[in-house]
Design an enzyme around this catalytic site. Structure first.
Site, PDB file in Angstrom:
ATOM      1  N   TYR A  46      -6.194  56.430 -32.263  1.00 47.57           N
ATOM      2  CA  TYR A  46      -6.347  57.812 -32.736  1.00 47.57           C
ATOM      3  C   TYR A  46      -5.124  58.190 -33.538  1.00 47.57           C
ATOM      4  O   TYR A  46      -3.991  57.917 -33.120  1.00 47.57           O
ATOM      5  CB  TYR A  46      -6.498  58.781 -31.550  1.00 47.57           C
ATOM      6  CG  TYR A  46      -7.859  59.442 -31.571  1.00 47.57           C
ATOM      7  CD1 TYR A  46      -8.193  60.300 -32.609  1.00 47.57           C
ATOM      8  CD2 TYR A  46      -8.809  59.185 -30.591  1.00 47.57           C
ATOM      9  CE1 TYR A  46      -9.448  60.882 -32.668  1.00 47.57           C
ATOM     10  CE2 TYR A  46     -10.065  59.757 -30.641  1.00 47.57           C
ATOM     11  CZ  TYR A  46     -10.379  60.611 -31.690  1.00 47.57           C
ATOM     12  OH  TYR A  46     -11.616  61.182 -31.756  1.00 47.57           O
ATOM     13  N   THR A 222     -15.998  57.395 -53.634  1.00 42.90           N
ATOM     14  CA  THR A 222     -16.227  56.532 -52.489  1.00 42.90           C
ATOM     15  C   THR A 222     -15.511  55.217 -52.805  1.00 42.90           C
ATOM     16  O   THR A 222     -15.063  54.999 -53.932  1.00 42.90           O
ATOM     17  CB  THR A 222     -17.727  56.263 -52.248  1.00 42.90           C
ATOM     18  OG1 THR A 222     -18.311  55.837 -53.477  1.00 42.90           O
ATOM     19  CG2 THR A 222     -18.430  57.493 -51.741  1.00 42.90           C
ATOM     20  N   ARG A 231     -16.976  51.063 -46.734  1.00 41.79           N
ATOM     21  CA  ARG A 231     -17.452  52.429 -46.920  1.00 41.79           C
ATOM     22  C   ARG A 231     -16.289  53.368 -46.630  1.00 41.79           C
ATOM     23  O   ARG A 231     -15.539  53.176 -45.678  1.00 41.79           O
ATOM     24  CB  ARG A 231     -18.609  52.725 -45.972  1.00 41.79           C
ATOM     25  CG  ARG A 231     -19.756  51.752 -46.127  1.00 41.79           C
ATOM     26  CD  ARG A 231     -20.943  52.226 -45.379  1.00 41.79           C
ATOM     27  NE  ARG A 231     -21.543  53.314 -46.096  1.00 41.79           N
ATOM     28  CZ  ARG A 231     -22.490  53.158 -47.034  1.00 41.79           C
ATOM     29  NH1 ARG A 231     -22.924  51.967 -47.351  1.00 41.79           N
ATOM     30  NH2 ARG A 231     -22.989  54.207 -47.654  1.00 41.79           N
TER      31      ARG A 231
END
Ligand code: DSN
Length: 403
Positions: A46, A222, A231
């Protein structure tokens, strides 16, 4: 892998990808190194916040990964890090675009974006997406005769509607875009110019399409289409262009567009970034900054032109008469004499050629079964296809569709 069901499905998908001819304009094949980064232990971490300013401990390595991705993105697009910043955390293109609107325009303001059915994107203000629910779309269209952008018509529309932001950059437009003209239109009405270069980012990196940075207020992209990364999304914004706003308590606050974008992505829009994805993006950005990638981008354009021209010779109507980039639209309906886009896509899939059905400009049919198919050559070029293969492919497509 112990989970045999997923293991088998992964193996089957790998086999499927190898077996088919992939002409989906927004897909590509990443390198083994990108795959390794995606499957790395960084997925366990995280890292809410930005390098050096995290809300969790243990991010010493992660900070280096994200910083490297930022540096490589700026280097690839030849941007001065004193003047430009890049946010590499957007999970994909749609969240990147939300973050820009949230940072720059007030709820309910007008977004002037290309009509989805003519080659725009859902997030350019279409009413079924957040962008058309929280803001109001002023859709623009292509010239009916040329099926190309008509900058004079765009100026007239902008003057009438006075949008807060104009979006340039499309999902099914095969021609070069004049960023200069788009910026002049935006300046005339005091709007921001957002360039969404998602489809053509790899061509920009490879020098096959003019770069938008000189003219855009903000650029989104993107990372997985012609750029050939995993992605993901990125937002490029200037550090030396400032916006002054009055806060609720009446004080004035001046912030750079880049700072506004940073806050808009986190905490404004997303939580923890996907570090494995950012590591994969860093790898892809390095790969894109090589002579072989430049050659690849050139080959993508050559292949796409060859395929479009050959299909045209074989009697198919190519929207706008051809292509300058990695994509084109083909009218398969031909005023009712041919196939619907869905029929054509299904017939091609049965023969191992993967395309997507697509509306064509001013399509009389519905988006669920339109008149066209969209064809792109980025993925097959990665697999080494050249012009001679495209000539053969055109004949194959023609034969399958005329059966
Ligand atoms: N980027 C779109 C496409 O061109 O396929 C999907 O959002």
């Amino acid at each position: 892998m112990k989970d045999t069901k997923i293991k088998n499905l992964l193996a089957a998908e790998k086999k499927r990808q190898k077996k088919v001819v992939n002409l989906i304009a927004s897909e590509n094949y990443v390198s083994d190194d990108v795959l390794k980064a995606l499957g790395s232990e960084t997925t366990n971490k995280y890292a809410e916040g930005y390098p050096g300013k995290r809300y969790y401990a243990g991010n010493v390595i992660v900070d280096q990964i994200e910083t490297l991705a930022q540096e490589r993105a700026l280097t690839l697009f030849k941007l001065n890090p004193k003047k430009w910043g890049v946010n590499v955390q957007p999970l994909s293109g749609s969240p990147a675009n939300i973050a820009v609107y949230q940072a720059l325009i007030t709820p309910g303001a007008k977004i002037m974006g290309m009509d989805l059915a003519q080659g725009g994107h859902l997030t350019h203000g279409h009413n079924v997406s957040f962008s058309g629910k929280f803001w109001k779309q002023v859709p623009y269209t292509l010239d009916k005769k040329t099926e190309k952008l008509d900058y004079d018509a765009l100026l007239t529309l902008a003057k009438k509607e006075k949008p807060a932001i104009i979006v340039a950059g499309y999902t099914a437009y095969s021609r070069k875009i004049s960023w200069k003209k788009m910026r002049e239109i935006a300046d005339t009405v005091g709007a921001y110019l957002l360039v969404d270069m998602s489809h053509i980012a790899g061509l920009v990196a490879g020098g096959e399409h003019p770069a938008p940075f000189k003219y855009a207020h903000v650029v989104t992209t993107t990372t997985h289409k012609t750029l050939r990364g995993p992605r993901g999304g990125m937002i490029f914004a200037p550090k030396d262009v400032f916006i002054e706003r009055t806060l609720k308590n009446g004080t004035l606050k001046k912030e750079s567009i880049f700072d506004l974008i940073q806050k808009s992505v986190f905490p404004g829009m997303q939580g923890g970034p996907h570090i494995n994805q950012i590591a994969g993006i860093a790898v892809a950005l390095k790969e894109a900054n090589t002579a072989s990638f430049k050659k690849y981008a050139g080959q993508v354009v050559k292949n796409t032109k060859t395929l479009a021209n050959e299909l045209k010779k074989l009697g198919w109507r190519i929207i706008s008469g051809g292509t300058d980039n990695h994509v084109f639209l083909m009218d398969v309906w031909n005023d009712g004499k041919g196939l619907t886009g869905k029929e054509a896509s299904d017939i091609l899939e049965a023969a191992g050629i993967i395309v997507n059905m697509n509306t064509i400009p001013y399509d009389a049919r519905s988006p669920f079964n339109p008149s066209g198919i969209r064809i792109g050559c980025a993925a097959e070029t990665t697999r080494g296809k050249k012009e001679k293969d495209m000539l053969q492919l055109a004949r194959q497509i023609d034969k399958i569709l005329r059966k």
